[in-house]
Motif scaffolding. Sequence first.
Motif, short mmCIF file in Angstrom:
data_model
loop_
_atom_site.label_atom_id
_atom_site.label_comp_id
_atom_site.label_asym_id
_atom_site.label_seq_id
_atom_site.Cartn_x
_atom_site.Cartn_y
_atom_site.Cartn_z
N GLY A 532 0.66 -1.17 0.03
CA GLY A 532 -0.04 -0.14 0.18
C GLY A 532 0.99 1.15 -0.08
O GLY A 532 0.49 2.19 -0.78
N ASN A 536 0.68 3.49 -3.37
CA ASN A 536 0.50 4.91 -3.30
C ASN A 536 1.28 5.71 -3.40
O ASN A 536 1.00 7.05 -4.27
CB ASN A 536 -0.16 4.99 -1.77
CG ASN A 536 -0.77 6.31 -1.34
OD1 ASN A 536 -1.63 6.93 -2.07
ND2 ASN A 536 -0.43 6.83 -0.39
N THR A 537 2.61 5.78 -3.06
CA THR A 537 3.76 6.90 -3.16
C THR A 537 4.12 7.04 -4.70
O THR A 537 4.20 7.86 -5.34
CB THR A 537 4.83 6.38 -2.20
OG1 THR A 537 4.58 6.38 -1.21
CG2 THR A 537 6.02 7.42 -2.76
N THR A 540 1.42 8.46 -6.82
CA THR A 540 1.18 10.00 -6.40
C THR A 540 2.36 10.73 -6.99
O THR A 540 2.20 11.85 -7.44
CB THR A 540 1.07 10.18 -5.05
OG1 THR A 540 -0.03 9.40 -4.66
CG2 THR A 540 0.74 11.67 -4.79
N LYS A 577 -6.80 2.93 -8.29
CA LYS A 577 -5.83 2.18 -7.61
C LYS A 577 -5.11 2.98 -6.51
O LYS A 577 -4.72 2.53 -5.37
CB LYS A 577 -4.60 1.76 -8.68
CG LYS A 577 -5.08 0.98 -9.55
CD LYS A 577 -5.47 -0.37 -8.71
CE LYS A 577 -5.73 -1.62 -9.72
NZ LYS A 577 -6.06 -3.10 -9.11
N GLN A 578 -4.92 4.40 -6.68
CA GLN A 578 -4.33 5.12 -5.48
C GLN A 578 -5.05 5.08 -4.28
O GLN A 578 -4.96 4.93 -3.01
CB GLN A 578 -3.92 6.41 -5.83
CG GLN A 578 -3.36 7.20 -4.87
CD GLN A 578 -3.74 8.78 -5.07
OE1 GLN A 578 -4.12 9.44 -5.96
NE2 GLN A 578 -3.36 9.78 -4.05
N TYR A 579 -6.60 5.29 -4.30
CA TYR A 579 -7.38 5.14 -3.49
C TYR A 579 -7.48 3.93 -2.71
O TYR A 579 -7.53 3.93 -1.44
CB TYR A 579 -8.71 5.55 -3.73
CG TYR A 579 -9.26 7.11 -3.89
CD1 TYR A 579 -8.37 7.99 -4.43
CD2 TYR A 579 -10.28 7.45 -2.96
CE1 TYR A 579 -8.81 9.29 -4.50
CE2 TYR A 579 -10.70 9.00 -2.95
CZ TYR A 579 -9.87 9.58 -3.74
OH TYR A 579 -10.24 11.19 -3.72
N PHE A 581 -5.04 1.29 -2.59
CA PHE A 581 -3.91 1.23 -1.74
C PHE A 581 -3.79 2.18 -0.54
O PHE A 581 -3.29 1.85 0.26
CB PHE A 581 -2.52 1.40 -2.83
CG PHE A 581 -2.40 -0.02 -3.60
CD1 PHE A 581 -1.93 -1.23 -3.07
CD2 PHE A 581 -2.41 0.37 -5.03
CE1 PHE A 581 -1.69 -2.25 -3.98
CE2 PHE A 581 -2.33 -0.96 -5.79
CZ PHE A 581 -1.88 -2.15 -5.20
N GLU A 582 -4.16 3.38 -0.58
CA GLU A 582 -4.22 4.18 0.52
C GLU A 582 -5.14 3.50 1.63
O GLU A 582 -4.84 3.78 2.65
CB GLU A 582 -4.67 5.47 0.09
CG GLU A 582 -4.70 6.67 1.03
CD GLU A 582 -5.08 8.07 0.56
OE1 GLU A 582 -4.34 8.93 0.78
OE2 GLU A 582 -6.13 8.07 -0.02
N LEU A 585 -3.14 1.03 3.86
CA LEU A 585 -1.70 1.40 4.66
C LEU A 585 -1.79 0.87 5.91
O LEU A 585 -0.86 0.81 6.63
CB LEU A 585 -1.91 3.07 4.61
CG LEU A 585 -1.51 3.79 3.41
CD1 LEU A 585 -1.78 5.41 3.55
CD2 LEU A 585 -0.09 3.28 2.41
#
Length: 698
Positions: A532, A536-537, A540, A577-579, A581-582, A585
Amino acid sequence: MPTIVNEKLQLAHDFILHTNRNVFLTGKAGTGKTTFLHQIKQLTSKRLVVVAPTGVAAINAGGVTIHSLFQLPFGPLIPGATSRESKKFNREKIKILRTLDLLIIDEISMVRADVLDGIDEVLRRFRHRSEPFGGVQLLLIGDMQQLPPVIRDDDWTFLKPYYDTGYFFGSLALRKTPYISIELLHIYRQSDLRFVEILNSIREKRVTRPQLEELNQRYISQFSPDENEGYITLSTHNNSAQQLNNQKLLALDTESHTFEATIEGEFPVQAYPTEAQLELKVGAQVMFIKNDISREKLFYNGKIGQITDIDEDCIYVKCPHETDTLEVTRMEWLNIRYSLNSVTNEIREEPIGKFNQYPLKLAWAITIHKSQGLTFERAIIDAASAFAHGQVYVALSRCKTLEGLVLRAPIPSQSIKTELILEEFHEQVQLQVPDEAELRNSKQLNQENLLVELFSFDRTDYLVNKCLRLFNEHAGSLDVEVHTVLSQFKTLFSEKVRNITIRFQRLLPSYFLENQLPEENEALQERVQKAGAYFNTLITNELLPLFYTCPTDSDNKLVREALLESMDELEKELMVKQYCFESCLTGFEALAYLKARNGAELVFQPNRKSRENRKTAQSEETGGKSGSSLYKALTKWRDDLAGENDTAGYMVLPRKTILELAKTQPSTLDELLTVKGFGKTKVKMIGEDVLAIIRAYK
């Protein structure tokens, strides 16, 4: 907050909340199916909508009709033809369908197989998923021993080549997806065990001669009840019910009062809960058609009483064996549609129409069809001429006791209709009853599938390649920088995402331990948390910033719009995907993952401005601030000239030529001839004008 107290109801609730299994919830009349529907709406955190086959059923269930939500045409739906016939869906409805977790269909016994397949086709189309119903979980509620779907002979002529049966379980899509069956057994409506046993035998088509004889003892020749006893006649045909009500009302010598309903917005006639012009008299027998929402709960849907007085804004009703007279005022019914809350992005029930009227209707008689779901203390059953499967059972099961039931004529055994296909279906249902072990296995499988989905970047890869194919097909209309940026993006994506997730997907099954939920697996949770943070990093800080440097301008409007739409899709996939994996966390949790996935779908707005800024940045790289200003000035001049001559801008000067002019800034006609896109004719026609603009910015 209501609670689930019945073991079968609790099992059904757990399957709905914690798994993605489709559930067929059935049970005899009076076992609490409708109550469970309303409990699920309050208890589950999944995004859901409720639909029903008819307007009245939809209003009672607090939902909408199947045809209105899915915009299905009326008449037979030939498999594969629905998308061609259905109307265009608006953006908000598409968002609702794309982010739906759970679809509840009430009164499923009345839903045709082809209608269920129509739902399947709409969901798959808008969710871009090939699995049945687009992966949406189904909760199908109903009793197959009650009223069947209405299928005209002409309709069946079209459907017969595709379906073995018109019942919902004949759906081609449903046959491709397994579902579990939960049958509610505890009957709340009747407490008389002898009567319950007779009803069960009729429902299951195993009624014995002694049972039928006992039931037919309730036949009372020339029965004429006292008006104060509150008997209602249930008949098979609408004409006979209306005729009896009209005769009884006309026979009263009291003053007639007509009450006009107040109707606002959209409220279709077929969904009216009672007459829009309600004619009543003192002495009329009436039935309440709505539950009392006050704390006292003085009346319920189906309660019978007699009007004792009428004034300007109140109708007084006295019910049998009750001392108090009820003061009845107008009540309101809502016709809703599903919409998205602009702040929370939750699915909300938005009223689009209101029906305001007294919650009463004449009740000397009612059709068996309209009595489904109601409860009566006393009823006269006129079902000897039952023409449809389930009519006799529905009529008899409306009564609370055998003693409160009177037969207009003895019920012959042939009127208790049976269908072999329903008997076979019931046997199949008995084989699909789950237990606690299957519940846990289903929970585990659901969580494992969601994790596989989390680490799948197949759609991202497809969309990157789609954008590159679009460039290759229209390279002459797009800047070469589009290919450069997309190629860099694909390389970065392949090295840091695609290759890593493919390897991890191969390892993922080894983390799935037998009889252990992924949410309880510490080693897996630790790995998911690290993933995650990494993805996420990466999305972003690297993928999205690079993505936003891709230019999208083109002289060809159609090509430009096609590129923008494809890049919007790719951007949305990255944001989803970002949401997701966020949300991982702190570890993987199924409901949190679903909420994040759907939330990203709902809040996404394409950041086209970030991509458009690339055009300015590119000009600044080639010519500094003056280059950017020069590019804008040349473009404006070009567009103005094209407008004056009613031609396309690229016919005057292609975009690539303007970019080169801004970069090289020629000062003579000879230098202008060296710029690609300028020939002697074009130099002669517009060369001096172009040089004048360039000199003004040098």
